[in-house]
Design an enzyme around this catalytic site. Sequence first.
Site, PDB file in Angstrom:
ATOM      1  N   LYS A  43       0.825  -1.197   0.000  1.00 54.27           N
ATOM      2  CA  LYS A  43       0.000   0.000   0.000  1.00 54.27           C
ATOM      3  C   LYS A  43       0.865   1.255   0.000  1.00 54.27           C
ATOM      4  O   LYS A  43       1.913   1.296   0.654  1.00 54.27           O
ATOM      5  CB  LYS A  43      -0.901  -0.039   1.243  1.00 54.27           C
ATOM      6  CG  LYS A  43      -1.925   1.070   1.385  1.00 54.27           C
ATOM      7  CD  LYS A  43      -2.741   0.802   2.653  1.00 54.27           C
ATOM      8  CE  LYS A  43      -3.845   1.825   2.874  1.00 54.27           C
ATOM      9  NZ  LYS A  43      -4.645   1.488   4.084  1.00 54.27           N
ATOM     10  N   SER A 120      -9.246   1.554   3.299  1.00 55.87           N
ATOM     11  CA  SER A 120      -8.405   2.338   2.417  1.00 55.87           C
ATOM     12  C   SER A 120      -7.351   1.511   1.675  1.00 55.87           C
ATOM     13  O   SER A 120      -6.628   2.047   0.835  1.00 55.87           O
ATOM     14  CB  SER A 120      -7.715   3.440   3.220  1.00 55.87           C
ATOM     15  OG  SER A 120      -6.885   2.892   4.229  1.00 55.87           O
ATOM     16  N   SER A 144      -9.624  -0.923   7.391  1.00 54.01           N
ATOM     17  CA  SER A 144      -9.062  -0.671   6.064  1.00 54.01           C
ATOM     18  C   SER A 144      -8.442  -1.878   5.379  1.00 54.01           C
ATOM     19  O   SER A 144      -8.134  -1.829   4.188  1.00 54.01           O
ATOM     20  CB  SER A 144      -8.020   0.451   6.131  1.00 54.01           C
ATOM     21  OG  SER A 144      -8.644   1.683   6.397  1.00 54.01           O
TER      22      SER A 144
END
Length: 404
Positions: A43, A120, A144
């Site tokens: 990420k 996210s 997330s």
Amino acid sequence: MPPSRSETTTLDEIRRQAFVDHGLQSLRLAQDGPLADLTFAAKDLIDIAGTKSAWGNPDRLRDATEAIATAPAALVPLMAGALLVGKTQTDEVACGMFGMNPHFGTPINPRAPQRVPGGSSSGSASAVAAKLCDFALGTDTGGSVRVPASFCGIYGLRTTFGRLSVAGIMAMAPSFDTVGWLARDAATMKRVGEIYFGPINEFSPARLLLARDAFDIPERRIGEALLPVARSLGNAIEVTLFKEGVEHWLDTFRPLQLQDLWATLGAWGKTPGRRLSPAVAERIELASQVDPARFAAAVVRRETLTDRLVQSLGSDGVLILPTAHDLPPFRDAPVSAQVEFRERTLALTCVASLCRLPQINIPAVVVDGCPVGLSLIAGPRGDQRLLDLATRIGHALPAAALAP
């Protein structure tokens, strides 16, 4: 039923939306190791030496310098021989549950292309679900990793708070932030876990606790689809999780997370001329207005809730509950629908976040063509138990839930 991926998107389109343009193409630090046959992604909050971390924001991409060190959480799989194939998109500064980024676009949900992938850790989930990598690293503050795992029909683990280093990773709410990972199968989840935790041997049977009231939070069709799967996992004791009411948990979570956000990113977000999406600007403004008295009271409530749940779980207990309250929203859903969705799903995800506990999402059922996840929560440092349990029950799940 929504059209299949082949009717709406190509693998190249999924790749373009899942990975950031400013990231590296590939990186291998060790030729041999327990993960030498696997590929992974990270990420774009996670530093990789020689690359920028944009945090989903164009100003950060413009101003950031290349990282001088790789975040420890990413260095471990690299030293285990895994090949890093790129960095993945994230909601802006990790403030999102849906994966929608107005600056860089919304990654595609390969299992439901008309719907959002979840955030996210959106790009990480999209890349794994599309088989663009074997596993992907994400971060989880309020859901997330768990929510995108549920939306994309894959496994996702939020680790015990503080167990894995968050050095070299953008802080969003430091008293909640954790590192986690996502994969398409439980065996890969366990293999990755072993490079962090050591060998994961078979555990004694878990004492299953079914949070019966938690299954009343989702939309009726979701709760009714998940409950039989939950009960099929074994003899479980039905318990009441939200004894003080759902709002008590949410009223504890909100001021704590917002105060963390304000203390961590408030000055950066309020810099004159800062380019922020309206949703993130509004959230930072909200964070600036937290009542100190509410915050202080929430600190104490958090400890009370944690003590009760940890005592209930003990060393062998595993709590079963839904991951999200409904199917992923459509990509063009209005903001009002997103806000309602976030609050209702947060009622489920805030439990492990508040109590600093590990939680794993497992693909459970398919409703209207969309995957729906079921979650397992263990006591502190119960990550290995969850990974072992997931490998043993994965084959018992409906085949449709695990479809590519």
